[in-house]
Design a protein around this motif. Structure first.
Motif, PDB file in Angstrom:
ATOM      1  N   ASP B 313       0.611  18.028   1.036  1.00 50.82           N
ATOM      2  CA  ASP B 313      -0.123  17.162   1.948  1.00 50.82           C
ATOM      3  C   ASP B 313       0.460  15.743   1.892  1.00 50.82           C
ATOM      4  OD1 ASP B 313      -1.944  15.641   3.268  1.00 50.82           O
ATOM      5  OD2 ASP B 313      -3.572  15.908   1.809  1.00 50.82           O
ATOM      6  N   PRO B 314       1.035  15.250   2.985  1.00 51.02           N
ATOM      7  CA  PRO B 314       1.681  13.930   2.945  1.00 51.02           C
ATOM      8  C   PRO B 314       0.714  12.814   2.557  1.00 51.02           C
ATOM      9  CG  PRO B 314       2.009  15.007   5.083  1.00 51.02           C
ATOM     10  CD  PRO B 314       1.114  15.894   4.288  1.00 51.02           C
ATOM     11  N   ALA B 315      -0.540  12.922   2.984  1.00 51.30           N
ATOM     12  CA  ALA B 315      -1.512  11.871   2.662  1.00 51.30           C
ATOM     13  C   ALA B 315      -1.759  11.840   1.158  1.00 51.30           C
ATOM     14  CB  ALA B 315      -2.818  12.125   3.416  1.00 51.30           C
ATOM     15  N   HIS B 316      -1.859  13.037   0.565  1.00 55.23           N
ATOM     16  CA  HIS B 316      -2.089  13.136  -0.880  1.00 55.23           C
ATOM     17  C   HIS B 316      -0.870  12.606  -1.642  1.00 55.23           C
ATOM     18  CE1 HIS B 316      -4.333  14.801  -4.263  1.00 55.23           C
ATOM     19  NE2 HIS B 316      -3.163  15.173  -4.763  1.00 55.23           N
ATOM     20  N   GLN B 317       0.314  12.975  -1.177  1.00 58.48           N
ATOM     21  CA  GLN B 317       1.559  12.485  -1.791  1.00 58.48           C
ATOM     22  C   GLN B 317       1.615  10.962  -1.736  1.00 58.48           C
ATOM     23  OE1 GLN B 317       5.062  14.173  -0.063  1.00 58.48           O
ATOM     24  NE2 GLN B 317       4.843  16.114  -1.164  1.00 58.48           N
ATOM     25  N   ALA B 318       1.188  10.420  -0.597  1.00 62.94           N
ATOM     26  CA  ALA B 318       1.244   8.970  -0.431  1.00 62.94           C
ATOM     27  C   ALA B 318       0.328   8.278  -1.425  1.00 62.94           C
ATOM     28  CB  ALA B 318       0.862   8.593   1.000  1.00 62.94           C
ATOM     29  N   LYS B 319      -0.868   8.873  -1.627  1.00 61.51           N
ATOM     30  CA  LYS B 319      -1.817   8.284  -2.579  1.00 61.51           C
ATOM     31  C   LYS B 319      -1.228   8.297  -3.993  1.00 61.51           C
ATOM     32  CE  LYS B 319      -5.377   6.946  -0.215  1.00 61.51           C
ATOM     33  NZ  LYS B 319      -5.607   5.493  -0.095  1.00 61.51           N
ATOM     34  N   ALA B 320      -0.606   9.417  -4.369  1.00 60.99           N
ATOM     35  CA  ALA B 320       0.002   9.517  -5.698  1.00 60.99           C
ATOM     36  C   ALA B 320       1.085   8.457  -5.855  1.00 60.99           C
ATOM     37  CB  ALA B 320       0.576  10.915  -5.911  1.00 60.99           C
ATOM     38  N   GLY B 321       1.890   8.287  -4.791  1.00 57.99           N
ATOM     39  CA  GLY B 321       2.947   7.279  -4.818  1.00 57.99           C
ATOM     40  C   GLY B 321       2.381   5.883  -4.976  1.00 57.99           C
ATOM     41  N   GLU B 322       1.259   5.644  -4.280  1.00 59.28           N
ATOM     42  CA  GLU B 322       0.630   4.325  -4.334  1.00 59.28           C
ATOM     43  C   GLU B 322       0.161   4.011  -5.757  1.00 59.28           C
ATOM     44  OE1 GLU B 322      -2.254   4.105  -1.150  1.00 59.28           O
ATOM     45  OE2 GLU B 322      -3.107   2.265  -2.015  1.00 59.28           O
ATOM     46  N   VAL B 323      -0.466   5.013  -6.407  1.00 64.18           N
ATOM     47  CA  VAL B 323      -0.953   4.805  -7.771  1.00 64.18           C
ATOM     48  C   VAL B 323       0.225   4.526  -8.701  1.00 64.18           C
ATOM     49  CG1 VAL B 323      -2.090   5.900  -9.741  1.00 64.18           C
ATOM     50  CG2 VAL B 323      -3.012   6.235  -7.442  1.00 64.18           C
ATOM     51  N   LEU B 324       1.299   5.314  -8.570  1.00 64.92           N
ATOM     52  CA  LEU B 324       2.431   5.126  -9.472  1.00 64.92           C
ATOM     53  C   LEU B 324       3.110   3.772  -9.228  1.00 64.92           C
ATOM     54  CD1 LEU B 324       4.074   6.275 -11.757  1.00 64.92           C
ATOM     55  CD2 LEU B 324       5.624   7.283 -10.098  1.00 64.92           C
ATOM     56  N   LYS B 325       3.202   3.378  -7.958  1.00 66.09           N
ATOM     57  CA  LYS B 325       3.845   2.102  -7.656  1.00 66.09           C
ATOM     58  C   LYS B 325       3.094   0.965  -8.340  1.00 66.09           C
ATOM     59  CE  LYS B 325       5.748  -0.719  -4.035  1.00 66.09           C
ATOM     60  NZ  LYS B 325       6.104  -0.878  -2.648  1.00 66.09           N
ATOM     61  N   CYS B 326       1.768   1.039  -8.296  1.00 71.88           N
ATOM     62  CA  CYS B 326       0.928   0.023  -8.931  1.00 71.88           C
ATOM     63  C   CYS B 326       1.092   0.089 -10.458  1.00 71.88           C
ATOM     64  CB  CYS B 326      -0.514   0.261  -8.515  1.00 71.88           C
ATOM     65  SG  CYS B 326      -1.737  -0.520  -9.554  1.00 71.88           S
ATOM     66  N   PHE B 327       1.174   1.334 -10.991  1.00 73.18           N
ATOM     67  CA  PHE B 327       1.318   1.525 -12.444  1.00 73.18           C
ATOM     68  C   PHE B 327       2.632   0.933 -12.945  1.00 73.18           C
ATOM     69  CE2 PHE B 327       2.632   4.097 -16.141  1.00 73.18           C
ATOM     70  CZ  PHE B 327       1.521   3.930 -16.949  1.00 73.18           C
ATOM     71  N   LEU B 328       3.660   0.961 -12.078  1.00 71.33           N
ATOM     72  CA  LEU B 328       4.963   0.425 -12.468  1.00 71.33           C
ATOM     73  C   LEU B 328       5.098  -1.057 -12.110  1.00 71.33           C
ATOM     74  CD1 LEU B 328       7.212   3.399 -11.250  1.00 71.33           C
ATOM     75  CD2 LEU B 328       6.642   2.855 -13.616  1.00 71.33           C
ATOM     76  N   GLY B 329       4.015  -1.652 -11.601  1.00 71.58           N
ATOM     77  CA  GLY B 329       4.063  -3.045 -11.139  1.00 71.58           C
ATOM     78  C   GLY B 329       4.315  -4.030 -12.277  1.00 71.58           C
ATOM     79  N   ASP B 330       4.651  -5.264 -11.893  1.00 68.96           N
ATOM     80  CA  ASP B 330       4.995  -6.290 -12.892  1.00 68.96           C
ATOM     81  C   ASP B 330       3.870  -6.541 -13.892  1.00 68.96           C
ATOM     82  OD1 ASP B 330       7.213  -6.339 -11.364  1.00 68.96           O
ATOM     83  OD2 ASP B 330       7.078  -8.455 -10.758  1.00 68.96           O
ATOM     84  N   ASP B 331       2.637  -6.726 -13.362  1.00 71.78           N
ATOM     85  CA  ASP B 331       1.504  -7.009 -14.252  1.00 71.78           C
ATOM     86  C   ASP B 331       1.298  -5.868 -15.239  1.00 71.78           C
ATOM     87  OD1 ASP B 331       1.171  -9.143 -12.684  1.00 71.78           O
ATOM     88  OD2 ASP B 331      -0.685  -8.449 -11.698  1.00 71.78           O
ATOM     89  N   SER B 332       1.424  -4.640 -14.710  1.00 64.53           N
ATOM     90  CA  SER B 332       1.210  -3.463 -15.554  1.00 64.53           C
ATOM     91  C   SER B 332       2.237  -3.431 -16.677  1.00 64.53           C
ATOM     92  CB  SER B 332       1.337  -2.184 -14.736  1.00 64.53           C
ATOM     93  OG  SER B 332       0.706  -2.309 -13.486  1.00 64.53           O
ATOM     94  N   GLN B 333       3.499  -3.690 -16.339  1.00 61.54           N
ATOM     95  CA  GLN B 333       4.557  -3.628 -17.351  1.00 61.54           C
ATOM     96  C   GLN B 333       4.292  -4.636 -18.469  1.00 61.54           C
ATOM     97  OE1 GLN B 333       8.600  -3.549 -16.050  1.00 61.54           O
ATOM     98  NE2 GLN B 333       8.248  -1.910 -14.566  1.00 61.54           N
ATOM     99  N   ILE B 334       3.813  -5.816 -18.083  1.00 57.98           N
ATOM    100  CA  ILE B 334       3.576  -6.835 -19.111  1.00 57.98           C
ATOM    101  C   ILE B 334       2.351  -6.491 -19.947  1.00 57.98           C
ATOM    102  CG2 ILE B 334       2.932  -9.255 -19.478  1.00 57.98           C
ATOM    103  CD1 ILE B 334       4.980  -9.991 -17.426  1.00 57.98           C
ATOM    104  N   SER B 335       1.258  -6.083 -19.303  1.00 58.12           N
ATOM    105  CA  SER B 335       0.050  -5.814 -20.097  1.00 58.12           C
ATOM    106  C   SER B 335       0.277  -4.613 -21.019  1.00 58.12           C
ATOM    107  CB  SER B 335      -1.170  -5.609 -19.196  1.00 58.12           C
ATOM    108  OG  SER B 335      -1.102  -4.360 -18.555  1.00 58.12           O
ATOM    109  N   MET B 336       0.938  -3.572 -20.537  1.00 60.30           N
ATOM    110  CA  MET B 336       1.198  -2.413 -21.400  1.00 60.30           C
ATOM    111  C   MET B 336       2.222  -2.770 -22.469  1.00 60.30           C
ATOM    112  SD  MET B 336       1.112   0.928 -18.909  1.00 60.30           S
ATOM    113  CE  MET B 336       2.385   0.412 -17.776  1.00 60.30           C
ATOM    114  N   GLY B 337       3.200  -3.596 -22.099  1.00 56.88           N
ATOM    115  CA  GLY B 337       4.227  -3.997 -23.059  1.00 56.88           C
ATOM    116  C   GLY B 337       3.640  -4.779 -24.219  1.00 56.88           C
ATOM    117  N   VAL B 338       2.644  -5.625 -23.915  1.00 63.47           N
ATOM    118  CA  VAL B 338       2.001  -6.411 -24.971  1.00 63.47           C
ATOM    119  C   VAL B 338       1.174  -5.482 -25.857  1.00 63.47           C
ATOM    120  CG1 VAL B 338       0.272  -8.183 -25.433  1.00 63.47           C
ATOM    121  CG2 VAL B 338       2.003  -8.561 -23.666  1.00 63.47           C
TER     122      VAL B 338
END
Lengths: 312, 414
Positions: B313-338
Motif C-alpha cells: 500500500d503506497p500510503a502505508h509505505q509513505a507513512k513508514a518513510g515519514e516516521v523513519l525520516k523523522c527518526f533519522l533527523g538532526d534532532d533525533s541524532q543528537i538526542s540519541m547520541g547524547v
C-alpha cells in the motif's frame, strides 16, 4: 475409564453390516493418529528433509526471500570436505564425544555405586548432584569460562598459590579441547548417575546375598552380578550419550567459540557458524547432514539394543 | 463412559488435526492498518532491548509517530537472534515496516531484494560520514543509514601511565615500548579482543587499515605487518594470551580492574566504565599508527535503519518513510547520541554534539575517517571477516607466523 472398554453401539441406531462398521472403525481410529502424524511431519520429517535437500542447494540469505535456491549437486559437500578444517573438526568431534562419554560414564558409575549404599544424607546429596543438569547451558559455560580464565580464574589462582604454574586452559590450542571436555563431563555426570542409579536399584538384593554365599563380594560381585545385569542400561546410556554429545554446540560456543585456532571446532559448531554467521546455508546444511548420518548409525544401534531389551 | 459414535470420533479427530495444523502454520502476520479508518500502525523491529538504548530510541519514535499521526508496533529483541528473525520474516514476507540491522548485514538483506531504497522515501545521505554512506549502499542504491555511529579508540589508564612515567602512545613503536613499561605483576600493558568470532576482526581492523592493508588482499605485506604487531606484543608478554578468548566486554572488565593499562574499545563502554569505576583516572586517544604521520583508520560501527518492501500500500509505505525520516533527523541524532554515547552519523552535527558531549572528541575524530567493512566486499564480507580472525588466532597461538597464517586463510576463501 474402566467402563470405556465395554463396546456398545447405541441400539436406536440402524445396525450397519459388520464389515462396513469395521472399516469405519479402522478409519476413525487412524484419524485419531492424524494429529501425531501431522506433528511428526511438521516438526521432525519436514526439517530433516529440508536440511537434506538444502545440502544440495546453493542456499543464501536471498533464497529466504526469493525462494530461489538452485541445485548444485555435491558442490557443498565437496567444498566442506576439501577444506583442511574438515579433518580437524571431525577428529575434534570424535575426541570430544569419546572423551566426554568416557569421563561421564566412569565418574557417573562411581557415584552411582557410592550412592547405592545408603548412608545418612545420601538422598540430599544425590539431589544436589543434579544441579549441573538444572542450570541453563549458557550459564554453565559462562561460569566455567570465568573459572578457567588464565589470569583471574579460580583454578589458576589455586594452582599458583600452591607454587604451580597456571594453565592456559581455554587459550592454548593443545589444552583447550581437554578443558572443554572436562566441562562437558561435569554437565553430563548427573544424567549418567540418575540412569545408572536407577539401573542399580533394579538389581535384586538377594542376588548379592547368593553371590556372597559363593564367596563373591566387592569387585567380584560387581564383575559377576552388577555389570552383567546393568549392561542393557549401560548400552542405552552410551548410545544416547553419543547422540547427545555429537550435536553439542552451546557449551563449546560459550567457552571458546570453537577457538583457539579451531582447536575446539567440531562439525556441529562449524555447521552453526557456517550457516548463521557466514550465511552459507548450503554448506552449513551439508555439514549437519554429515553429523546426522553419524548420529543415525548410533540411533539405529540404539533401536536394535532397546528392541532386544524388550524381547528379553 | 460411553464409547463415542464413529461419526463423533471422526469429527473430533478432524477438528483436532485441523487445530494442530492451524497452530503449526499461523505465525504473527504482518502488522497492517489496524482499522480501515483509524491511524495506520507502523511495525518496527530492532535489537535495542537494553534500557538505555530502548528508552532513548523509543522517545524519538514516539515523537515521530505523533508527528506522522500513526501508531507504532515495536519489537526489540536480543541482538543474537535478530538475523535469524529477519530471515524467517523474509521467507514468510512478514518483515516490519521499519527494520534495524547491523550495518554489516545491509548488503545481505538488500541482496535478497527485501528492501526499498531510502531515496524512495525522500531520505538522503547528504551530510553523513563517508563510511556511513558506503555502508548503506548496495549496487549503487542507498538502503540503510546509521543515525548514531561508533568506532574504536584506545582507552588509557592515566594513573598507571603516570606511575610508569610514560605517555599515551602515538606510533606502533611507542605502543610496544609503552605496553612493555606498563606490564608487571599480573598487569598487562595492552588488552584487546582476539576471540574466535567477528569481535576479533573488528578490533584487528584499526591496525590493518591504518597500515594501508585492504580487505581485498589479506596477504599483502601491510596486512602481515599489522598482524605481526599484535603477535609481537603478545610474544613480548605485554598482552595476555587470554585475549584469545576475551570478548570486548571481558577486555573492558580488565581495564576497569586495572589489570590492562590500555585497551581497544568503543564509546558505548564510556558510561559503563564511568559507572563501574567512578574514581578511575582515564582518557581516550586515537589508535596508534605505524608512523606518526599516518592517519588512524578504524572500522565504522552502528545500527542501520532500513525500509523493507513489505506493504504494497503506497500510503502505508509513505507513512513508514515519514516516521523513519523523522527518526533519522538532526534532532533525533543528537538526542540519541547524547543518551547512548554514540556519535551522530551526520558529520555536519559534530560541533553541536561535542558541545554537549566533550568526552567524545576523540571518537568524533575517529568516526570522520572510519571505514565501512562491507563497502568493498558486500555480501562476501563475512567470509573474509572469518578468515581474518582465524588468521589472527593462528598467529597469536604461535601455530603459524603471521604471513603463513594469512596466506593459509586466504587460500580457503576460494
Amino acid at each position: 475409564m474402566a467402563d470405556g472398554i465395554a463396546v456398545s453401539v447405541p441400539a436406536s441406531r440402524p445396525a450397519l453390516t459388520r464389515p462396513h462398521r469395521r472399516i469405519r472403525d479402522t478409519w476413525s481410529k487412524s484419524l485419531f493418529l492424524l494429529p501425531a502424524i501431522l506433528f511428526v511431519i511438521a516438526f521432525f520429517a519436514y526439517p530433516v528433509i529440508k536440511n537434506l535437500v538444502m545440502g544440495f542447494q546453493s542456499y543464501t540469505t536471498a533464497s529466504f526471500y526469493t525462494g530461489e535456491s538452485p541445485f548444485i549437486g555435491l558442490a557443498n559437500y565437496a567444498r566442506v570436505i576439501s577444506q583442511p578444517l574438515f579433518l580437524k573438526a571431525l577428529a575434534n568431534t570424535l575426541l570430544f564425544t569419546a572423551g566426554s562419554l568416557l569421563g561421564q560414564f566412569v565418574i557417573g558409575m562411581g557415584l552411582a555405586l557410592f550412592f547405592h549404599r545408603h548412608f545418612p544424607l545420601s538422598n540430599l546429596l544425590r539431589s544436589l548432584l543434579l544441579l549441573p543438569w538444572l542450570l541453563p547451558l549458557m550459564v554453565s559455560s559462562t561460569s566455567w569460562k570465568l573459572i578457567l580464565d588464565k589470569d583471574s580464574g579460580v583454578i589458576n589462582q589455586i594452582l599458583e598459590s600452591t607454587g604451580l604454574a597456571g594453565v592456559s586452559w581455554l587459550t592454548s590450542p593443545s589444552v583447550a579441547l581437554t578443558a572443554v571436555v572436562i566441562v562437558n563431563i561435569w554437565i553430563g555426570i548427573p544424567f549418567n548417575v540418575a540412569i545408572l542409579y536407577g539401573g542399580l536399584q533394579d538389581i535384586p538384593e538377594d542376588l548379592y546375598e547368593a553371590a556372597s554365599l559363593d564367596g563373591a563380594t566387592g569387585i567380584r560381585a560387581f564383575a559377576h552380578v552388577t555389570w552383567p545385569l546393568l549392561r542393557p542400561v549401560v548400552t542405552v546410556l552410551l548410545v544416547l550419550g553419543v547422540v547427545y554429545t555429537l550435536k553439542v554446540v552451546d557449551i563449546i560456543i560459550g567457552l571458546t567459540s570453537g577457538g583457539p585456532a579451531n582447536a575446539t571446532q567440531t562439525i556441529a559448531t562449524w555447521s552453526y557458524q557456517t550457516s548463521f554467521i557466514s550465511f552459507n546455508f548450503g554448506e552449513g546444511a551439508a555439514l549437519s547432514n554429515i553429523l546426522i548420518i553419524i548420529s543415525l548409525v548410533f540411533a539405529l544401534l540404539y533401536l536394535r539394543v532397546s528392541r532386544r531389551g524388550v524381547d528379553e | 463412559m460411553k464409547k463415542p459414535s464413529p461419526t463423533t470420533a471422526l469429527t473430533c479427530a478432524l477438528a483436532l488435526s485441523a487445530a494442530l495444523a492451524l497452530t503449526a502454520c499461523s505465525g504473527p502476520g504482518p502488522a497492517t492498518n489496524a482499522t480501515p479508518d483509524g491511524p495506520a500502525t507502523i511495525s518496527i523491529l530492532d535489537w535495542f532491548s537494553g534500557d538505555i538504548d530502548h528508552e532513548a530510541t523509543q522517545k524519538v519514535f514516539d515523537r515521530c509517530a505523533d508527528a506522522a499521526g500513526v501508531k507504532l508496533d515495536r519489537q526489540s529483541i536480543d541482538g543474537a537472534n535478530l538475523v535469524q528473525r529477519v530471515l524467517q520474516q523474509a521467507s514468510t514476507k512478514t518483515l516490519p515496516d521499519i527494520l534495524m540491522i547491523d550495518h554489516t548485514d545491509v548488503p545481505q538483506i538488500a541482496a535478497m531484494g527485501a528492501l526499498r531504497p531510502l531515496t524512495d522515501a525522500d531520505i538522503s545521505s547528504e551530510g553523513y560520514a563517508d563510511g556511513v554512506v558506503s555502508s548503506g549502499m548496495y549496487q549503487n542504491k542507498l538502503y540503510g543509514l546509521i543515525p548514531n555511529t561508533a568506532t574504536l579508540s584506545l582507552f588509557v589508564n592515566n594513573a598507571l601511565l603516570k606511575e610508569a612515567g610514560v605517555t599515551a602512545p602515538k606510533t606502533w613503536d611507542e605502543l610496544k615500548s609503552t605496553a612493555a613499561a606498563l606490564t608487571h605483576d599480573g598487569q598487562y600493558g595492552l588488552g584487546f579482543s582476539a576471540v574466535a568470532d567477528f569481535q576479533a576482526t573488528w578490533q584487528f581492523l584499526p591496525f590493518f587499515w591504518t597500515n594501508g592493508a585492504d580487505e581485498t588482499d589479506i596477504t599483502s605485506p601491510e596486512a602481515v605487518e599489522a598482524l605481526q604487531l599484535l603477535t609481537d606484543l603478545l610474544k613480548a608478554g605485554s598482552v595476555s594470551n587470554s585475549v584469545l578468548n576475551w570478548t570486548s566486554g571481558d577486555v573492558r572488565e580488565q581495564f576497569v580492574a586495572g589489570k590492562a593499562a590500555m585497551i581497544v574499545d568503543g564509546p558505548w563502554d564510556i558510561p559503563v566504565v564511568k559507572s563501574e569505576a567512578p574514581d578511575l583516572d582515564w582518557s581516550i586517544v586515537l589508535i596508534p599508527t605505524k608512523n606518526a604521520s599516518d592517519t588512524s583508520v578504524a572500522p565504522l560501527g552502528g545500527e542501520a535503519w532500513t525500509l523493507p518492501a513489505t506493504s504494497a500500500d503506497p500510503a502505508h509505505q509513505a507513512k513508514a518513510g515519514e516516521v523513519l525520516k523523522c527518526f533519522l533527523g538532526d534532532d533525533s541524532q543528537i538526542s540519541m547520541g547524547v543518551a547512548r554515547a554514540t556519535i551522530p552519523g551526520k558529520t555536519t552535527l559534530k560541533d553541536e554534539y561535542l558541545k554537549q558531549m566533550p568526552d567524545m572528541a576523540t571518537f568524533a575524530q575517529q568516526v570522520a575517517n572510519a571505514r565501512s567493512r562491507t563497502a568493498k566486499l558486500g555480501v562476501d564480507w563475512p567470509k573474509t571477516a572469518t578468515a581474518l580472525y582465524q588468521a589472527e588466532q593462528l598467529a597469536l597461538t604461535g601455530q603459524m607466523d603471521p604471513a603463513d597464517a594469512l596466506k593459509s586463510e586466504a587460500a580457503n576463501l576460494g
